[in-house]
Motif scaffolding. Structure first.
Motif, PDB file in Angstrom:
ATOM      1  N   UNK A   1       0.842  -1.159   0.006  1.00 55.60           N
ATOM      2  CA  UNK A   1      -0.011  -0.061   0.030  1.00 55.60           C
ATOM      3  C   UNK A   1       1.073   1.214   0.217  1.00 55.60           C
ATOM      4  N   UNK A   2       2.122   1.362   0.625  1.00 56.39           N
ATOM      5  CA  UNK A   2       2.882   2.394   0.856  1.00 56.39           C
ATOM      6  C   UNK A   2       3.497   2.924  -0.581  1.00 56.39           C
ATOM      7  N   UNK A   3       4.092   1.857  -1.418  1.00 63.00           N
ATOM      8  CA  UNK A   3       4.627   2.350  -2.454  1.00 63.00           C
ATOM      9  C   UNK A   3       3.753   2.964  -3.721  1.00 63.00           C
ATOM     10  N   UNK A   4       2.341   2.432  -3.800  1.00 69.06           N
ATOM     11  CA  UNK A   4       1.591   3.091  -4.748  1.00 69.06           C
ATOM     12  C   UNK A   4       1.095   4.407  -4.216  1.00 69.06           C
ATOM     13  N   UNK A   5       0.758   4.672  -2.744  1.00 71.57           N
ATOM     14  CA  UNK A   5       0.418   5.964  -2.299  1.00 71.57           C
ATOM     15  C   UNK A   5       1.596   6.906  -2.601  1.00 71.57           C
ATOM     16  N   UNK A   6       2.725   6.590  -2.418  1.00 65.58           N
ATOM     17  CA  UNK A   6       3.815   7.280  -2.539  1.00 65.58           C
ATOM     18  C   UNK A   6       3.981   7.913  -3.955  1.00 65.58           C
ATOM     19  N   UNK A   7       3.735   6.872  -5.162  1.00 65.24           N
ATOM     20  CA  UNK A   7       3.719   7.344  -6.620  1.00 65.24           C
ATOM     21  C   UNK A   7       2.491   8.149  -6.736  1.00 65.24           C
ATOM     22  N   UNK A   8       1.347   8.074  -6.056  1.00 65.31           N
ATOM     23  CA  UNK A   8       0.348   8.921  -6.386  1.00 65.31           C
ATOM     24  C   UNK A   8       0.878  10.346  -5.919  1.00 65.31           C
ATOM     25  N   UNK A   9       1.197  10.481  -4.658  1.00 70.83           N
ATOM     26  CA  UNK A   9       1.808  11.566  -3.837  1.00 70.83           C
ATOM     27  C   UNK A   9       2.756  12.334  -4.722  1.00 70.83           C
ATOM     28  N   UNK A  10       3.652  11.603  -5.411  1.00 75.13           N
ATOM     29  CA  UNK A  10       4.639  12.336  -6.448  1.00 75.13           C
ATOM     30  C   UNK A  10       3.908  12.701  -7.674  1.00 75.13           C
ATOM     31  N   UNK A  11       2.996  12.016  -8.149  1.00 72.51           N
ATOM     32  CA  UNK A  11       2.333  12.678  -9.280  1.00 72.51           C
ATOM     33  C   UNK A  11       1.410  13.838  -8.894  1.00 72.51           C
ATOM     34  N   UNK A  12       0.891  13.917  -7.761  1.00 74.51           N
ATOM     35  CA  UNK A  12       0.137  15.172  -7.289  1.00 74.51           C
ATOM     36  C   UNK A  12       1.149  16.293  -7.160  1.00 74.51           C
ATOM     37  N   UNK A  13       2.133  15.980  -6.439  1.00 69.28           N
ATOM     38  CA  UNK A  13       3.381  16.806  -6.204  1.00 69.28           C
ATOM     39  C   UNK A  13       3.793  17.602  -7.598  1.00 69.28           C
ATOM     40  N   UNK A  14       4.019  16.906  -8.547  1.00 69.47           N
ATOM     41  CA  UNK A  14       4.310  17.138 -10.039  1.00 69.47           C
ATOM     42  C   UNK A  14       3.254  17.979 -10.422  1.00 69.47           C
ATOM     43  N   UNK A  15       2.126  18.007 -10.288  1.00 71.46           N
ATOM     44  CA  UNK A  15       0.976  18.723 -10.712  1.00 71.46           C
ATOM     45  C   UNK A  15       0.800  20.189  -9.925  1.00 71.46           C
ATOM     46  N   UNK A  16       1.528  20.084  -8.917  1.00 68.22           N
ATOM     47  CA  UNK A  16       1.446  21.585  -8.084  1.00 68.22           C
ATOM     48  C   UNK A  16       1.041  21.485  -6.785  1.00 68.22           C
ATOM     49  N   UNK A  17       0.541  20.321  -6.452  1.00 66.37           N
ATOM     50  CA  UNK A  17       0.117  20.191  -4.821  1.00 66.37           C
ATOM     51  C   UNK A  17       1.361  20.036  -3.965  1.00 66.37           C
ATOM     52  N   UNK A  18       1.049  20.745  -2.667  1.00 65.33           N
ATOM     53  CA  UNK A  18       1.808  20.661  -1.543  1.00 65.33           C
ATOM     54  C   UNK A  18       1.397  19.264  -0.687  1.00 65.33           C
ATOM     55  N   UNK A  19       2.542  18.359  -0.735  1.00 64.45           N
ATOM     56  CA  UNK A  19       2.124  17.076  -0.169  1.00 64.45           C
ATOM     57  C   UNK A  19       2.659  16.788   1.290  1.00 64.45           C
ATOM     58  N   UNK A  20       1.746  16.335   2.238  1.00 66.30           N
ATOM     59  CA  UNK A  20       2.145  15.788   3.431  1.00 66.30           C
ATOM     60  C   UNK A  20       1.940  14.346   3.515  1.00 66.30           C
ATOM     61  N   UNK A  21       3.154  13.529   3.403  1.00 59.55           N
ATOM     62  CA  UNK A  21       2.919  11.909   3.558  1.00 59.55           C
ATOM     63  C   UNK A  21       2.993  11.517   5.010  1.00 59.55           C
TER      64      UNK A  21
END
Length: 90
Positions: free
Chosen positions: A25-45
């Motif tokens: 579960x962690x790696x797929x969520x990390x990939x999603x977080x990185x995609x959102x970050x790339x799209x301009x989101x501030x991320x807290x993981x």
């Protein structure tokens, strides 16, 4: 000199990503977080302490420092400290 805006004041959307703390579960969520970050989101993981240490161990101690606007936090997971011995020195 203009005051620098914080990330929250800059108008960037903020996503808090909390993966289910189980294998797969962690790696797929990390990939999603990185995609959102790339799209301009501030991320807290947010990760459990045990899984956060595992992530640091597998990717290196500085692997999580490279992206501004992408922050990692850990929360207590209730596991005894003896379980961290399985990870070895950090």
């Amino acid at each position: 000199m203009a005051a620098m805006k914080t990330e929250v004041e800059s108008g960037k959307p903020h996503a808090v990503c909390i993966p289910y703390p189980a294998q797969g579960h962690i790696n797929p969520m990390l990939k999603l977080a990185k995609l959102l970050h790339y799209r301009g989101f501030h991320i807290t993981f947010v990760n459990s302490e045990f899984n956060h240490k595992r992530l640091l161990r597998s990717r290196g101690p500085n692997a999580l420092d490279s992206m501004p606007g992408f922050h990692f936090e850990s929360i207590p997971d209730g596991l005894p400290v003896s379980n961290y011995v399985l990870l070895g020195p950090t």
